[in-house]
Design an enzyme around this catalytic site. Sequence first.
Site, PDB file in Angstrom:
ATOM      1  N   GLU A  65       0.830  -1.208   0.000  1.00 44.29           N
ATOM      2  CA  GLU A  65       0.000   0.000   0.000  1.00 44.29           C
ATOM      3  C   GLU A  65       0.865   1.260   0.000  1.00 44.29           C
ATOM      4  OE1 GLU A  65      -3.037   2.080  -0.642  1.00 44.29           O
ATOM      5  OE2 GLU A  65      -3.505  -0.014  -0.171  1.00 44.29           O
ATOM      6  N   GLU A  72       1.352   6.538  -7.036  1.00 47.05           N
ATOM      7  CA  GLU A  72       0.271   7.466  -7.365  1.00 47.05           C
ATOM      8  C   GLU A  72       0.744   8.923  -7.275  1.00 47.05           C
ATOM      9  OE1 GLU A  72      -3.046   6.677  -4.865  1.00 47.05           O
ATOM     10  OE2 GLU A  72      -3.741   4.969  -6.059  1.00 47.05           O
ATOM     11  N   LYS A  90      -1.230   3.319 -12.306  1.00 51.72           N
ATOM     12  CA  LYS A  90      -1.957   3.285 -11.037  1.00 51.72           C
ATOM     13  C   LYS A  90      -2.701   1.949 -10.867  1.00 51.72           C
ATOM     14  CE  LYS A  90      -2.746   8.238 -10.346  1.00 51.72           C
ATOM     15  NZ  LYS A  90      -3.766   9.282 -10.099  1.00 51.72           N
ATOM     16  N   ASP A  91      -3.291   1.466 -11.961  1.00 52.00           N
ATOM     17  CA  ASP A  91      -4.031   0.201 -11.884  1.00 52.00           C
ATOM     18  C   ASP A  91      -3.107  -0.961 -11.541  1.00 52.00           C
ATOM     19  OD1 ASP A  91      -6.311   1.560 -12.492  1.00 52.00           O
ATOM     20  OD2 ASP A  91      -6.365   0.964 -14.612  1.00 52.00           O
TER      21      ASP A  91
END
Length: 235
Positions: A65, A72, A90-91
């Site tokens: 994370e 990001e 980002k995906d």
Amino acid sequence: MKPTSFVESVNCAIEGILYTARTQKHMRHHFLAALVVLVAALLLRVTLLEFMLLALAISFVLFAELLNTAIEVVVDMISPEFNPMAKLAKDVAAGAVLVAAFGTAIMGYLVLSKYIFPVEKRLLAMVGTGSELGILVSVILVLIAVIILKGVTGSGTPLKGGVPSGHSAVAFSIATSVTLQTQDPLIALLCLILALMVSHSRLLLKIHTVRELVYGALTGISITVAVNLLFNAFA
């Protein structure tokens, strides 16, 4: 500026963790889940090796994370306007978090299930097994209760919107009935996941709010358990 000492490096790292926790709700969810799992592991008195495996798996999710958030931020800085490649980056980063979370969930299940399942079996035995007639009566009563509650609250229709969620109520009623019928913790877990997926789909479609889904789930579970206890009492 680049940190000039170990203490400054640690402070920068802590600032990064705090930023992620403050701006990313998924990070807060991961921290909450980690807290629950670690407290449960301590209460259940898992072995040292099992605790180490859980801690390592949790750390892997948090690491993923943090890395996702860093990617990001960099992508937003380089490409403030919409760009298909920026979205793809980002995906992919989000996919890494999903893979880590999925692996951690499997690890948690393998470690904790042998401690939790015996307790769940005893609780299910206290409620008793279900019956075919009890299952049908439960579903019918849940549907009637949903219609009455929607009529009282004056919200939604029998099949769409309002308090409580009819789909959520029926899904959790069926999940509860199957759980009581089989008395199997693994099947109970799978049924719970299916009921949650049904409820989540209503949330994604913006037909219901979280509150309406929770009320629906509570309605389905409570009526089904009450009917089962009543049938067993007069059996």
